[in-house]
Motif scaffolding. Sequence first.
Motif: not given
Length: 273
Positions: A128-135, A143-148
Amino acid sequence: MPIGKCRMCLHEKMLVRSHLMPAALYDYCRKGEHRPIKVGEGVVIPTDRQTQDYLLCEDCEDVLNSGGERWILDKLARWERTFPLYGLLTKVPPFFDEDDMAVYLADQNPEIEVEKLAHFALGLFWKASVHSWRGDTTSPRIDLGAYSEEIRKWLRGQDAFPKYVYPIVVIEKPQKAQITMNDPYEGVRQAWRTHFVHVPGVLLMMALGKTVDDSVRTLSITNTGNPIIVSDSITQDLEKLMVKTFRKSRKTQAYLRAKAKADADRKASRSCR
């Protein structure tokens, strides 16, 4: 299948259709001909549509499958009130059981594979933190910041478990388990950030940051003893939140038709007894 940059291994490879929430979860939320009900973005709608996109290569999909998804996906709560994961957890007496909360130490129970459970949880939040999954937007779902990036490396086995990341697992009792799922989302921000995702019978939370309170850190599944929580009050809070969200959402005609059909089926079932 397109060729693009895999978001997990970061290599240019052929991409497969990845699911935000594993496809097998949708089967839990079906009952007969009745479809899963999606509550989100202000509407209530019955749908079989699965949130998916070209995100990972086949090898990295298998990293998530073998890392935790495959282990947990046959152990969740079902409509029939069976709940294998709860059964495994409660084979060992709780370490703490007081004031409507029981804490089980998974390191005393060889049937609970802690790392796979943590891998499953962090995999959901990371996707969920690296893609919108919505068009309609390119912004990530959360948003996980640097933790992602730190979580990505751990998921791939390239680094140690990230500091200041505290996943918490709450298991619901079978008779009260919510046979629902929701996409990862961020809760109300406090001195630290907390994210949530729900799968049938299990609420997964992840607190982030150096300022996370000691009481929260203690309950992290990665803490000493690998604690897992069973709590009626947390389950009730989840139910209240779901009801509140449901009431505020617009009910589509498709949902109203599905509800009428379900009500008629229940009435017919009772009249046959």
